[in-house]
Scaffold this motif. Structure first.
Motif, PDB file in Angstrom:
ATOM      1  N   CYS A  41     -51.758  62.673  35.123  1.00 50.69           N
ATOM      2  CA  CYS A  41     -53.039  63.021  34.491  1.00 50.69           C
ATOM      3  C   CYS A  41     -54.233  62.600  35.337  1.00 50.69           C
ATOM      4  CB  CYS A  41     -53.125  62.417  33.093  1.00 50.69           C
ATOM      5  SG  CYS A  41     -52.043  63.234  31.895  1.00 50.69           S
ATOM      6  N   ARG A  42     -54.100  61.522  36.117  1.00 49.97           N
ATOM      7  CA  ARG A  42     -55.174  61.141  37.039  1.00 49.97           C
ATOM      8  C   ARG A  42     -55.306  62.168  38.163  1.00 49.97           C
ATOM      9  NH1 ARG A  42     -53.904  55.894  35.498  1.00 49.97           N
ATOM     10  NH2 ARG A  42     -52.167  55.643  36.933  1.00 49.97           N
ATOM     11  N   ARG A  43     -54.168  62.658  38.647  1.00 47.13           N
ATOM     12  CA  ARG A  43     -54.197  63.638  39.741  1.00 47.13           C
ATOM     13  C   ARG A  43     -54.646  65.010  39.236  1.00 47.13           C
ATOM     14  NH1 ARG A  43     -49.343  64.757  44.039  1.00 47.13           N
ATOM     15  NH2 ARG A  43     -50.323  66.474  45.128  1.00 47.13           N
ATOM     16  N   TYR A  44     -54.288  65.340  37.999  1.00 49.15           N
ATOM     17  CA  TYR A  44     -54.650  66.618  37.385  1.00 49.15           C
ATOM     18  C   TYR A  44     -55.386  66.325  36.078  1.00 49.15           C
ATOM     19  CZ  TYR A  44     -51.101  68.228  40.667  1.00 49.15           C
ATOM     20  OH  TYR A  44     -50.368  68.473  41.808  1.00 49.15           O
ATOM     21  N   PRO A  45     -56.690  65.980  36.155  1.00 53.00           N
ATOM     22  CA  PRO A  45     -57.443  65.541  34.976  1.00 53.00           C
ATOM     23  C   PRO A  45     -57.464  66.544  33.817  1.00 53.00           C
ATOM     24  CG  PRO A  45     -58.723  65.195  36.984  1.00 53.00           C
ATOM     25  CD  PRO A  45     -57.486  65.946  37.374  1.00 53.00           C
ATOM     26  N   GLN A  46     -57.267  67.815  34.098  1.00 54.54           N
ATOM     27  CA  GLN A  46     -57.240  68.809  33.018  1.00 54.54           C
ATOM     28  C   GLN A  46     -56.039  68.613  32.097  1.00 54.54           C
ATOM     29  OE1 GLN A  46     -57.669  72.247  35.705  1.00 54.54           O
ATOM     30  NE2 GLN A  46     -59.291  72.909  34.297  1.00 54.54           N
ATOM     31  N   LEU A  47     -55.043  67.862  32.531  1.00 52.61           N
ATOM     32  CA  LEU A  47     -53.885  67.565  31.681  1.00 52.61           C
ATOM     33  C   LEU A  47     -54.176  66.447  30.685  1.00 52.61           C
ATOM     34  CD1 LEU A  47     -50.915  67.659  34.218  1.00 52.61           C
ATOM     35  CD2 LEU A  47     -51.402  69.307  32.412  1.00 52.61           C
ATOM     36  N   ALA A  48     -55.181  65.626  30.968  1.00 50.14           N
ATOM     37  CA  ALA A  48     -55.463  64.445  30.137  1.00 50.14           C
ATOM     38  C   ALA A  48     -55.623  64.770  28.648  1.00 50.14           C
ATOM     39  CB  ALA A  48     -56.678  63.700  30.671  1.00 50.14           C
ATOM     40  N   PRO A  49     -56.315  65.854  28.270  1.00 51.48           N
ATOM     41  CA  PRO A  49     -56.431  66.144  26.839  1.00 51.48           C
ATOM     42  C   PRO A  49     -55.079  66.443  26.168  1.00 51.48           C
ATOM     43  CG  PRO A  49     -58.109  67.341  28.053  1.00 51.48           C
ATOM     44  CD  PRO A  49     -57.166  66.746  29.069  1.00 51.48           C
ATOM     45  N   GLN A  50     -54.099  66.859  26.944  1.00 52.98           N
ATOM     46  CA  GLN A  50     -52.763  67.169  26.421  1.00 52.98           C
ATOM     47  C   GLN A  50     -51.811  65.983  26.532  1.00 52.98           C
ATOM     48  OE1 GLN A  50     -51.067  70.824  28.047  1.00 52.98           O
ATOM     49  NE2 GLN A  50     -53.064  71.280  28.922  1.00 52.98           N
ATOM     50  N   ARG A  51     -52.272  64.882  27.089  1.00 56.42           N
ATOM     51  CA  ARG A  51     -51.419  63.744  27.438  1.00 56.42           C
ATOM     52  C   ARG A  51     -50.453  63.343  26.320  1.00 56.42           C
ATOM     53  NH1 ARG A  51     -48.505  59.944  27.760  1.00 56.42           N
ATOM     54  NH2 ARG A  51     -48.632  58.117  29.068  1.00 56.42           N
ATOM     55  N   GLN A  52     -50.946  63.203  25.108  1.00 56.52           N
ATOM     56  CA  GLN A  52     -50.106  62.731  24.005  1.00 56.52           C
ATOM     57  C   GLN A  52     -49.072  63.757  23.564  1.00 56.52           C
ATOM     58  OE1 GLN A  52     -50.056  59.538  23.042  1.00 56.52           O
ATOM     59  NE2 GLN A  52     -51.556  59.268  24.662  1.00 56.52           N
ATOM     60  N   ALA A  53     -49.317  65.030  23.835  1.00 56.53           N
ATOM     61  CA  ALA A  53     -48.393  66.086  23.410  1.00 56.53           C
ATOM     62  C   ALA A  53     -47.352  66.441  24.477  1.00 56.53           C
ATOM     63  CB  ALA A  53     -49.175  67.342  23.028  1.00 56.53           C
ATOM     64  N   LEU A  54     -47.567  66.018  25.716  1.00 59.65           N
ATOM     65  CA  LEU A  54     -46.633  66.346  26.793  1.00 59.65           C
ATOM     66  C   LEU A  54     -45.363  65.510  26.685  1.00 59.65           C
ATOM     67  CD1 LEU A  54     -49.070  66.518  29.833  1.00 59.65           C
ATOM     68  CD2 LEU A  54     -47.910  68.444  28.743  1.00 59.65           C
ATOM     69  N   ARG A  55     -44.243  66.137  26.975  1.00 55.91           N
ATOM     70  CA  ARG A  55     -42.957  65.425  27.059  1.00 55.91           C
ATOM     71  C   ARG A  55     -42.504  65.472  28.508  1.00 55.91           C
ATOM     72  NH1 ARG A  55     -39.142  65.378  22.812  1.00 55.91           N
ATOM     73  NH2 ARG A  55     -38.196  63.883  24.224  1.00 55.91           N
ATOM     74  N   LEU A  56     -41.672  64.526  28.882  1.00 55.64           N
ATOM     75  CA  LEU A  56     -41.077  64.522  30.213  1.00 55.64           C
ATOM     76  C   LEU A  56     -39.571  64.647  30.092  1.00 55.64           C
ATOM     77  CD1 LEU A  56     -42.927  61.666  32.161  1.00 55.64           C
ATOM     78  CD2 LEU A  56     -43.359  64.120  32.227  1.00 55.64           C
ATOM     79  N   ALA A  57     -39.006  65.413  31.001  1.00 54.28           N
ATOM     80  CA  ALA A  57     -37.560  65.463  31.163  1.00 54.28           C
ATOM     81  C   ALA A  57     -37.271  64.978  32.579  1.00 54.28           C
ATOM     82  CB  ALA A  57     -37.037  66.876  30.956  1.00 54.28           C
ATOM     83  N   VAL A  58     -36.421  63.989  32.693  1.00 55.91           N
ATOM     84  CA  VAL A  58     -36.056  63.437  34.003  1.00 55.91           C
ATOM     85  C   VAL A  58     -34.607  63.820  34.283  1.00 55.91           C
ATOM     86  CG1 VAL A  58     -35.802  61.345  35.382  1.00 55.91           C
ATOM     87  CG2 VAL A  58     -37.704  61.542  33.759  1.00 55.91           C
TER      88      VAL A  58
END
Length: 84
Positions: A41-58
């Motif tokens: 989110c720091r590298r792509y600040p436009q993602l910050a508003p979605q931060r809480q809704a994003l999931r990660l798959a590793v």
């Protein structure tokens, strides 16, 4: 010091923000999924508003915020999905 990185995959709206479906994303060292997402989110600040809704798959598995992300992992950004 050698660079460590993960393979970051972006889908849906995250792909538009990142600008591609796949990017080599450097990380300093092993970190939690939450810390990794903060870095994204720091590298792509436009993602910050979605931060809480994003999931990660590793490496193909959904992970909790405390899961460790390490160099060489494949990390997918999973945006919220709406159904109808």
């Amino acid at each position: 010091m050698s660079e460590t990185a993960v393979r970051l995959l972006a889908f849906g709206g995250t792909k538009t923000i990142v600008g591609t479906t796949e990017v080599h994303f450097p990380i300093a060292s092993s970190c939690s999924a939450s810390e990794f997402l903060d870095d994204v989110c720091r590298r792509y600040p436009q993602l910050a508003p979605q931060r809480q809704a994003l999931r990660l798959a590793v490496n193909g598995e959904y992970v909790d915020s405390d899961h460790r992300v390490a160099s060489g992992d494949e990390v997918a950004l999973i945006p919220p999905v709406a159904g109808g």
